[in-house]
Design an enzyme around this catalytic site. Structure first.
Site, PDB file in Angstrom:
ATOM      1  N   GLU A 165      17.578 -20.568  40.437  1.00  0.00           N
ATOM      2  CA  GLU A 165      17.222 -18.614  39.546  1.00  0.00           C
ATOM      3  C   GLU A 165      18.392 -17.810  40.382  1.00  0.00           C
ATOM      4  OE1 GLU A 165      14.367 -16.798  37.060  1.00  0.00           O
ATOM      5  OE2 GLU A 165      16.468 -15.827  36.764  1.00  0.00           O
ATOM      6  N   ARG A 243       7.219  -8.261  33.902  1.00  0.00           N
ATOM      7  CA  ARG A 243       6.329  -9.222  33.153  1.00  0.00           C
ATOM      8  C   ARG A 243       5.040  -9.409  33.566  1.00  0.00           C
ATOM      9  NH1 ARG A 243       7.395 -13.619  30.050  1.00  0.00           N
ATOM     10  NH2 ARG A 243       9.694 -12.810  29.872  1.00  0.00           N
ATOM     11  N   ARG A 275       8.113 -19.803  38.022  1.00  0.00           N
ATOM     12  CA  ARG A 275       6.998 -20.512  36.706  1.00  0.00           C
ATOM     13  C   ARG A 275       6.270 -19.714  36.750  1.00  0.00           C
ATOM     14  NH1 ARG A 275       6.347 -26.927  35.579  1.00  0.00           N
ATOM     15  NH2 ARG A 275       6.348 -26.688  32.881  1.00  0.00           N
ATOM     16  N   GLU A 624       7.288 -22.284  30.882  1.00  0.00           N
ATOM     17  CA  GLU A 624       6.433 -21.268  31.321  1.00  0.00           C
ATOM     18  C   GLU A 624       4.466 -21.527  30.544  1.00  0.00           C
ATOM     19  OE1 GLU A 624       9.334 -18.329  31.628  1.00  0.00           O
ATOM     20  OE2 GLU A 624       8.323 -18.495  33.682  1.00  0.00           O
TER      21      GLU A 624
HETATM   22  N1  LIG Z   1      10.215 -31.205  35.151  1.00  0.00           N
HETATM   23  C1  LIG Z   1      10.375 -29.907  34.860  1.00  0.00           C
HETATM   24  N2  LIG Z   1       9.440 -28.462  34.248  1.00  0.00           N
HETATM   25  C2  LIG Z   1      10.070 -27.629  34.234  1.00  0.00           C
HETATM   26  C3  LIG Z   1      11.563 -27.076  35.401  1.00  0.00           C
HETATM   27  C4  LIG Z   1      11.702 -27.603  36.189  1.00  0.00           C
HETATM   28  O1  LIG Z   1      12.434 -27.131  37.435  1.00  0.00           O
HETATM   29  N3  LIG Z   1      11.330 -29.170  36.437  1.00  0.00           N
HETATM   30  N4  LIG Z   1      10.929 -25.905  35.388  1.00  0.00           N
HETATM   31  C5  LIG Z   1      10.285 -24.640  34.348  1.00  0.00           C
HETATM   32  C6  LIG Z   1      10.688 -23.184  34.613  1.00  0.00           C
HETATM   33  S1  LIG Z   1       9.874 -22.452  35.307  1.00  0.00           S
HETATM   34  C7  LIG Z   1      10.812 -23.137  33.073  1.00  0.00           C
HETATM   35  S2  LIG Z   1      11.852 -21.648  32.928  1.00  0.00           S
HETATM   36  C8  LIG Z   1      11.440 -23.888  31.979  1.00  0.00           C
HETATM   37  C9  LIG Z   1      12.672 -23.288  32.055  1.00  0.00           C
HETATM   38  O2  LIG Z   1      13.874 -24.539  30.526  1.00  0.00           O
HETATM   39  P1  LIG Z   1      13.041 -24.428  29.147  1.00  0.00           P
HETATM   40  O3  LIG Z   1      14.101 -22.632  29.681  1.00  0.00           O
HETATM   41  O4  LIG Z   1      14.098 -24.912  28.759  1.00  0.00           O
HETATM   42  O5  LIG Z   1      12.044 -24.355  28.766  1.00  0.00           O
HETATM   43  O6  LIG Z   1      10.820 -25.374  32.199  1.00  0.00           O
HETATM   44  C10 LIG Z   1       9.595 -25.087  32.970  1.00  0.00           C
HETATM   45  N5  LIG Z   1       9.685 -26.738  33.182  1.00  0.00           N
HETATM   46  C1  LIG Z   2      15.354 -13.021  35.135  1.00  0.00           C
HETATM   47  C2  LIG Z   2      13.824 -13.656  34.233  1.00  0.00           C
HETATM   48  N1  LIG Z   2      12.855 -12.685  32.802  1.00  0.00           N
HETATM   49  C3  LIG Z   2      12.504 -12.755  32.732  1.00  0.00           C
HETATM   50  O1  LIG Z   2      11.822 -11.874  31.675  1.00  0.00           O
HETATM   51  N2  LIG Z   2      11.421 -13.622  32.776  1.00  0.00           N
HETATM   52  C4  LIG Z   2      11.961 -14.642  33.777  1.00  0.00           C
HETATM   53  N3  LIG Z   2      11.454 -16.020  34.172  1.00  0.00           N
HETATM   54  C5  LIG Z   2      12.470 -16.058  34.766  1.00  0.00           C
HETATM   55  N4  LIG Z   2      13.143 -15.386  34.951  1.00  0.00           N
HETATM   56  C6  LIG Z   2      13.476 -14.399  34.145  1.00  0.00           C
HETATM   57  O1  MOS Z   3      11.912 -19.146  34.072  1.00  0.00           O
HETATM   58 MO1  MOS Z   3      11.671 -20.263  34.929  1.00  0.00          MO
HETATM   59  O2  MOS Z   3      12.763 -20.121  35.858  1.00  0.00           O
HETATM   60  S1  MOS Z   3      10.351 -18.854  36.645  1.00  0.00           S
END
Ligand SMILES: Nc1nc2c(c(=O)[nH]1)N[C@H]1C(S)=C(S)[C@@H](COP(=O)(O)O)O[C@H]1N2
Ligand SMILES: Cc1nc(=O)[nH]c2[nH]cnc12
Ligand code: MOS
Length: 692
Positions: A165, A243, A275, A624
């Site tokens: 990120e 958060r 996550r 998450e």
């Molecule tokens: N297979 C897979 N699933 C995943 C991830 C990933 O890197 N790979 N990242 C997680 C995280 S940290 C987040 S924030 C969300 C981001 O995708 P979304 O916002 O479309 O749900 O996917 C989640 N599921």
């Molecule tokens: C920047 C940011 N703000 C949030 O509230 N949640 C998140 N997950 C991962 N990145 C973020």
């Molecule tokens: O919000 Mo996920 O990229 S930690």
């Protein structure tokens, strides 16, 4: 096979560098880059670099940082109600502290970046990142070129989990700089050990609490101080603390709350998004309090959870109203699907008949706020083209990291345009098609980009309407052609920003979140009291994801998040040497979940009839929220240990920090064999670390 005539000319460079503590603030910090014609040569050259450091005593842990008063600013806190009267009316007060360790992202694809310098100062990059706009702006600034000449293209990531990120810039800036300097394409991808030593992970947290409650188990007041190990830069730590502050309640209505979060400045690689983003850490503190309250009143933790659960219409400690919040429905459905009451009796029966194998059972809820807590990030846009042959190309601000975002946005376009997915394609995410994008994070990818795609498709649908009406029996391709020859614009952009957000810490008012994704999980485990080993026998999960646009993806995300959280609470432990050198550098000594860890019986179900008007096509964010549900395994293990301690006639309430590693489980099962050892004595004595 042609024998290699020319012996590789041995590299005989020795670059002497002298750096002071103010420039280098952790082991693993990037201090330079070696460009070579092959990977092997670059590795040989990197090893030939000699650096002399002026060393100082590092601050590595939260406790050391507290002792040294080493904190970043600002410190945020939330205060609601009246603590004095809250504690005054409480018949019982408990104090304590609990810690939860960090976690390595361990994405399958390590950090990777390619840069191609082109004419007129243009730069094109292919980066494994969740945040192309961040890379674009940071590279532009570092190279002193305007952003309109830097294009970042992302086809997909082999996993991000928050680790890509912000931290991907550490790799992309040197790669871009080299490409620009040398006018050759440059590529770099980290080895696993380099990756684990350099890019940071989940913030470890310490929670100090004081909680007041009635003898029936109703929580009246709590005062919590949270400390995170931010590492050698602030990165996203303040948002992660925010958060954490917003999730200290988990799913419970607590009338009087004062919670504060501090970021510790230490000399470990800067920790970052992972996550759940601080919520799993603070919810873990809350559930530890619940567990302590239950033990002190000799009630079951599930009973204490149940009588404190939020009800529809309650407001949180940050004054957000809970509407369409189906926490109780998930809890009840999970309780019945898991056959909790009957299995409670079976577990107790098993424990009465076994001394050295014990079983445990626990059920926990989760309530996860959906939106970036930083208001301005809740925006995105999309670009949709309809070509003359009728096929459609999508572009939006979200990246595909395996979470299924591209699939979901294809489905949204298909539904909005009224054509099959076979006519639609999404190729990549690029700063040239969609600009000023937020990171794909906070589980908002589908909400934000889904809505943007829907809005763009609705514009196009409206432009085609007259041609559909003119020949209702026609085909899509005909309507597109007629429109084209009638000089109708068949491309559209859109912009979406989440409505009604705007929280302020000063007034503790305004909506932090768009809505909440909630769920519950029940897990049963069996532990071996003599080895500390354990196995999950069964897990049942019930989640409210609205009306899922793709149940297969959502169930996959729930299972994946659960297993990743299982690693956090039960397996993964980052170890750093006393000089700040990362010891855990690969799967050899850092254990991530594998198929052997998956519950023997794993049931995941989605709540029915829970439409939600604020999620795209009523399909709620899922990335998450489920991760914290794996704490049900942790508390089931705690339940099992309690039985072992009862047999050993020692105090059955005890502190169990996360992760509940085998040695911690073993030592918590106090018995005649453990009396003479203390778990902290079993510490690895590392040889001097030998990394630059
Ligand atoms: N297979 C897979 N699933 C995943 C991830 C990933 O890197 N790979 N990242 C997680 C995280 S940290 C987040 S924030 C969300 C981001 O995708 P979304 O916002 O479309 O749900 O996917 C989640 N599921
Ligand atoms: C920047 C940011 N703000 C949030 O509230 N949640 C998140 N997950 C991962 N990145 C973020
Ligand atoms: O919000 Mo996920 O990229 S930690």
């Amino acid at each position: 096979m042609k024998s290699c005539k020319k012996k590789n000319k041995l590299l005989s460079i020795s670059l002497k560098l002298k750096v002071t503590p103010k420039e280098v603030t952790c082991q693993g910090q990037v201090i330079g880059a070696i460009i070579a014609d092959t990977k092997q040569h670059s590795k040989l050259a990197a090893k030939a670099v000699e650096v002399t450091y002026i060393e100082k005593e590092p601050i590595l842990t939260i406790k050391q940082a507290i002792h040294e008063n080493s904190f970043y600013q600002p410190v945020h806190s939330i205060y609601k109600g009246d603590l004095v009267s809250g504690f005054h009316n409480a018949s019982n007060v408990l104090e304590g502290e609990i810690s939860i360790g960090g976690q390595e992202h361990f994405y399958m694809e390590t950090q990777a970046s390619i840069a191609v310098s082109k004419e007129d100062g243009e730069l094109e990059m292919f980066v494994s990142t969740q945040n192309p706009t961040d890379i674009q702006l940071v590279v532009a600034e570092a190279l002193n070129v305007p952003a309109n000449k830097v294009v970042i293209r992302v086809k997909r990531l082999g996993g991000g989990f928050g680790g890509k990120e912000t931290r991907s810039t550490l790799l992309s800036v040197p790669v871009a700089l080299a490409a620009k300097r040398l006018h050759v394409p440059v590529r770099c991808q980290t080895d696993r050990d380099e990756d684990m030593m350099t890019f940071g992970g989940r913030h470890p947290y310490l929670g100090k609490y004081r909680v007041g409650f009635t003898k029936e188990g109703k929580i009246l007041a709590m005062e919590v101080d949270l400390y995170s190990n931010a590492g050698n830069s602030r990165d996203l730590s303040i948002s992660i603390c925010d958060r954490a502050l917003f999730h200290i309640d988990n799913a419970y209505r607590i009338p009087n709350v004062h919670v504060t979060a501090r970021m510790c400045e230490t000399n470990v690689p800067s920790n970052t998004a992972f996550r759940g983003f601080g919520a799993p850490q603070s919810m873990f503190v809350m559930e530890t309090m619940i567990s302590a309250i239950a033990a002190s009143l000799d009630l079951s933790p599930e009973y204490v959870r149940e009588i404190n659960l939020y009800q529809e219409g309650d407001t949180t400690h940050y004054n957000q109203l809970l509407t369409k919040c189906h926490i109780s429905r998930c809890w009840e459905e999970c309780k019945s699907r898991s056959d909790f009451s009957a299995r409670r009796k079976q577990v107790d029966m098993f424990n009465s008949e076994n001394r050295w194998m014990k079983r445990g059972l626990a059920m926990v809820p989760v309530k996860f706020g959906i939106a970036f807590t930083t208001k301005f990030l809740n925006q995105t846009s999309a670009l949709v083209h309809i070509y003359k042959d009728g096929t459609v190309l999508l572009a939006h601000g979200g990246t595909e990291m395996g979470q299924g975002l591209y699939t979901k946005t294809l489905q949204v376009a298909s539904r909005a345009l009224g054509i099959p997915v076979s006519k639609i394609h999404i190729s990549e995410t690029s700063t040239a098609t969609v600009i000023n994008t937020s990171p794909t994070a906070a589980s908002c990818g589908s909400d934000l980009n889904g809505m943007a795609i829907m809005l763009a498709c609705q514009k196009l649908k409206n432009r085609l309407e007259p041609y559909v009406v003119a020949s209702p029996e026609g085909k899509w391709e005909d309507w597109v052609k007629s429109a084209y020859f009638d000089r109708v614009h068949l491309s559209a952009t859109s912009f979406y920003k989440t409505p009604d957000l705007g929280y302020s810490f000063e007034t503790n008012s305004g909506n932090v979140f768009n809505y909440f994704t909630v769920g519950a999980a029940c897990s049963e485990v069996e532990i071996d009291c003599l080895t500390g080993d354990h196995q999950i026998l069964r897990t049942d999960i019930v989640m409210d994801v609205g009306k899922s646009i793709n149940p297969a993806i959502d169930i996959g995300q729930i299972e994946g998040a659960f297993m990743q959280g299982y690693g956090l609470f039960m397996l993964e432990q980052i170890k750093v040497s006393p000089t700040g050198c990362m010891i855990t550098r690969g799967p050899g000594n850092y254990k991530i979940p594998s198929f052997g860890n998956i519950p023997v019986e794993f049931n995941v179900s989605l709540l029915k009839e829970c439409e939600h008007d604020r999620a795209v096509y009523s399909s709620k964010a899922i990335g998450e929220p489920p991760l914290f549900l794996s704490s049900s395994v942790f508390f089931a293990v705690k339940d099992a240990i309690k039985s072992a301690r009862a047999d050993a006639e020692v105090e059955t309430e005890f502190n169990l920090n996360s992760p509940a590693t085998p040695e911690r489980i073993r030592m918590a099962c106090h018995d005649q064999f453990t009396d003479k050892w203390d778990v902290e004595m079993i510490r690895c004595t590392p040889s001097k670390c030998s990394i630059a």
